[in-house]
Every structure is written in C-alpha cells, then in structure tokens.
Write an enzyme that holds these catalytic residues in place. Structure first.
Site, PDB file in Angstrom:
ATOM      1  CG  ASP A 288      -3.187   3.946   4.320  1.00 13.72           C
ATOM      2  OD1 ASP A 288      -4.179   3.754   5.051  1.00 13.72           O
ATOM      3  OD2 ASP A 288      -2.971   3.289   3.278  1.00 13.72           O
TER       4      ASP A 288
ATOM      5  CE  LYS B 140      -8.758  -2.938   3.900  1.00 17.37           C
ATOM      6  NZ  LYS B 140      -7.587  -2.285   3.380  1.00 17.37           N
TER       7      LYS B 140
ATOM      8  CD1 TRP C 171      -2.156  -2.116   1.991  1.00 17.47           C
ATOM      9  CD2 TRP C 171      -2.921  -1.344   0.036  1.00 17.47           C
ATOM     10  NE1 TRP C 171      -3.157  -2.957   1.562  1.00 17.47           N
ATOM     11  CE2 TRP C 171      -3.640  -2.509   0.378  1.00 17.47           C
ATOM     12  CE3 TRP C 171      -3.236  -0.689  -1.160  1.00 17.47           C
ATOM     13  CZ2 TRP C 171      -4.652  -3.033  -0.439  1.00 17.47           C
ATOM     14  CZ3 TRP C 171      -4.243  -1.207  -1.967  1.00 17.47           C
ATOM     15  CH2 TRP C 171      -4.934  -2.355  -1.604  1.00 17.47           C
TER      16      TRP C 171
HETATM   17  C1  PLP Z   1      -7.063  -1.868   2.097  1.00 18.37           C
HETATM   18  C2  PLP Z   1      -6.024  -0.834   2.183  1.00 18.37           C
HETATM   19  C3  PLP Z   1      -5.897   0.176   1.209  1.00 18.37           C
HETATM   20  C4  PLP Z   1      -6.768   0.237  -0.027  1.00 18.37           C
HETATM   21  O1  PLP Z   1      -8.032   0.600   0.317  1.00 18.37           O
HETATM   22  P1  PLP Z   1      -9.166   0.868  -0.783  1.00 18.37           P
HETATM   23  O2  PLP Z   1     -10.230   1.495   0.044  1.00 18.37           O
HETATM   24  O3  PLP Z   1      -9.537  -0.454  -1.346  1.00 18.37           O
HETATM   25  O4  PLP Z   1      -8.618   1.785  -1.810  1.00 18.37           O
HETATM   26  C5  PLP Z   1      -4.933   1.136   1.400  1.00 18.37           C
HETATM   27  N1  PLP Z   1      -4.130   1.123   2.482  1.00 18.37           N
HETATM   28  C6  PLP Z   1      -4.222   0.168   3.419  1.00 18.37           C
HETATM   29  C7  PLP Z   1      -3.303   0.207   4.586  1.00 18.37           C
HETATM   30  C8  PLP Z   1      -5.164  -0.829   3.310  1.00 18.37           C
HETATM   31  O5  PLP Z   1      -5.248  -1.783   4.251  1.00 18.37           O
END
Ligand code: PLP
Length: 360
Positions: free
Chosen positions: A171, A195, A101
């Site tokens: 993030d 998540k 990511w």
């Molecule tokens: C799942 C995830 C993403 C991507 O998320 P989307 O909403 O599918 O774009 C980005 N960063 C992390 C840390 C993730 O776990």
C-alpha cells in the site's frame, strides 16, 4: 481570497497549475463543448484522457509491460479485501503491522484466510519500522503485505522486507510517486490517489500479470476481480472519470518537474528543512525513529497537549491548515506531499521558531 498552505494528510494539496488548468477546461474540454464530468467514458475524448494518463504513469514509474495498471474505486480500503480475495490461493498471507492502515488490511484479510502477523511495531506506538531481514514467513504464504509509508505515524520502509521469495504487496497511498521505484520488486503496488496524486475516488493498482487470474476465492464479487478490470481496460463499468482526468494532469505536471528522481530530490530538501528544525528545537520534537522517517508525513509534539492545541490554533490563523495530528495520536502532523511548495515548509518553520520563542 488567497490559498492557504494545506498540510492535510488527505485529501491533500494538489499542484496549483493543475487546478488552474482544470478550471480553464471546466466548461469546454478542448472544443468538445462539455466538461470532462459530463462526457461519456466511451467517447473519443475520454479515451484520449485515460490512455494518456496510463502512458504517462507507466513512463514516470517505468512500469514493465508485464504489469497492468488499473484505475479502480472503493478507496485503498476496498483493496484490503480485494487483495486476499484475488491472491490468497493457499488462504494464507504474511502481514507486517506498522500502523493502523496495515492493521486494518490484516484484519480484513483475516476474514478470508489466515493472516499471519510476522512483525509489528505496535510495542512503541508504531514509531519505527521493524527489522524485516529475516521474518518467519510461512512456506505456503501467498504474499507478504506492507504499508510502505505510514501516513498516521510518519514512518517509511527505506528497505523492502526480505519476503523469502513470496510476492510483495504494498500500500503506497501516501508515498505514491514521491520517489523512483523498482516496480519489479513488487507483485502489487496500490494506493488511493487522494494523498499524493489527485482527488478522492480513484485507486491505482499496478499488478503483475501472472497474479491476475480467474482463480479467486468463491463468492468474490465481479467488481472485485482484478481480471474483470484488467480485461476491460479499467472500463468494465463507468470509471471515476473526472478523478482519472485530474490524475493525468498531475502525471504531466510531474514529468514537467523532471520526473520521480527530481521530485525525490525536492521532497528530501523539503523534509530536511522541517526535520533539521525539529532536531534542533528545544520545544518541538519529532516522534519517530530517525532512520525510518517519512518524507511525506512528519508528526511532531511539544510534549504538552495544551501547547499543541495552541500551536494548531495559531498556525491556522496564520494560514497553515490541517496541522492537527491524527485523532488517534494527537500532537501535530505536517503532510508535505509532492505539491507542497518549499516555501510552505520554510514559512511553517519560521512560524514554529517564532512560536517557540514566545512559548518557552
Ligand atoms: C488514507 C490511507 C488509506 C485509506 O484510504 P481510503 O481511500 O480512505 O480507503 C489506506 N492506506 C494508507 C497508507 C492511507 O494513507
């Protein structure tokens, strides 16, 4: 039909209490005679929902007044572009590459300016967090970017990097609301909610006010300007209304659990059960450096691909779902987010013990 123990990395398990409440309100939300799904986002009832959601989130995370809370769309992945478009005034930013990511965010930023990889753990398949105490951060970098919890690899930054005075952008998709945070250490904290908070389709972006300006990269679409969303209270256009409503219920559920201190304690207890078992097992092994272990995503292997596949299959038959590791790393991964009850982990460990007895 019963509910399974769902170890999915995302979309993931939600508190059963929240789902029941939503079910009870499905046809008639508090005497409005309609579902939240059918409601104008400009209605009084909806205004109450989004206002309370923001208020509860601010209370949970103790978000200072000089930070805006934005409810956005496009997934965490759209933020990979929105961040450079809004923040790269000097067209330069430092990225710490601790997994897929972070790498995707870095590659996206490179479309808009100079993305500088100042550290990486790619040399050991992202199984650790690099030392970030003295990084070569360029003088004119607009920000330093991290992925705080690496969903796929199961590592977590337990110490934030020394950004040498630059704005920290994080993030936190897979560790959002899993523990208390000092928001003032960040310029931007963002994550997709699927998540650890709610249904897919909502991204929460907590951003310091001075970073929200008209001065964005030329060509930045209106919908991708933080200022537009901030000026309009996340209602520039129709927000992901139902998703925000569920997030609001999860915030209230978290407050009822005792807030983020209490949920962290609960998460530590839960993760310890699994890690202690992995550390003592003759068959299963954790795959990441102990000091960098995530409380949310726990990858493990047997060392034998066939046995891994057998385990995943038998676990599924026993009611433990989504234990297969990410398609790029194989093995297994148990995601044990806030809403995973402690019995889920205890029962998983009991099942693993039994599997070990029969397969070694
Ligand atoms: C799942 C995830 C993403 C991507 O998320 P989307 O909403 O599918 O774009 C980005 N960063 C992390 C840390 C993730 O776990």
């Amino acid at each position: 039909m019963g509910r399974v123990y769902n170890f999915s990395a995302g979309p993931a398990v939600l508190p059963e209490e929240v789902l029941r409440e939503a079910a009870a309100e499905m046809l008639d939300y508090k005497g409005t005679g309609m579902s939240v799904m059918e409601m104008s986002h400009r209605s009084k009832a909806y205004e109450g929902i989004i206002t309370d959601a923001e208020k509860d989130l601010r209370e949970l995370m103790q978000i200072p007044d000089n930070y805006k809370v934005l409810f956005l769309q496009g997934g965490a992945s759209l933020q990979f572009a929105m961040i450079p478009m809004n923040l790269m005034k000097n067209r330069k930013a430092a990225y710490i590459i601790t997994g897929q990511w972070a790498k995707k965010a870095y590659q996206e930023a490179a479309l808009y300016g100079e993305a500088v990889a100042v550290a990486s753990s790619a040399d050991k398949t992202f199984s650790y967090i690099p030392d970030c105490s003295d990084l070569p951060i360029p003088e004119d970098a607009d920000y330093v970017y991290i992925c705080e919890n690496n969903t796929i690899y199961g590592t977590k930054f337990w110490n934030l990097p020394d950004t040498k005075g630059k704005t920290l952008v994080a993030d936190v998709s897979s560790c959002f609301l899993s523990e208390p945070v000092d928001v003032t250490k960040y310029g931007v904290i963002y994550g997709g909610v699927q998540k650890n908070i709610g249904p897919a389709g909502v991204v929460i972006c907590i951003i310091r006010e001075d970073l929200i300006t008209e001065d964005v990269l030329p060509g930045t679409p209106t919908m991708m300007r933080y200022k537009i969303h901030a000026d309009n209270g996340s209602m520039y256009n129709t927000p992901p209304a139902y998703g925000i409503y569920i997030c609001g219920k999860v915030f209230r559920w978290l407050k009822k659990q005792g807030g983020l201190e209490a949920i962290k304690e609960h998460n530590e207890k839960k993760a310890k059960i699994l890690y202690d078992f992995l550390d003592g097992s003759g068959l299963f092994k954790g795959t990441v450096a102990k000091k960098d272990r995530s409380l949310m995503n726990v990858p493990f292997v047997t060392g034998n691909e066939e046995l891994d596949a057998k385990f995943v299959k038998e676990a599924k038959a026993a009611g433990f779902e989504n234990l297969k590791g990410h398609r790029t790393v194989g093995g297994m991964r148990a995601s044990i987010y806030n809403a995973m009850p402690i019995e889920g982990v205890e029962k998983l460990v009991a099942f693993m013990k039994e599997f070990e007895t029969h397969n070694s």
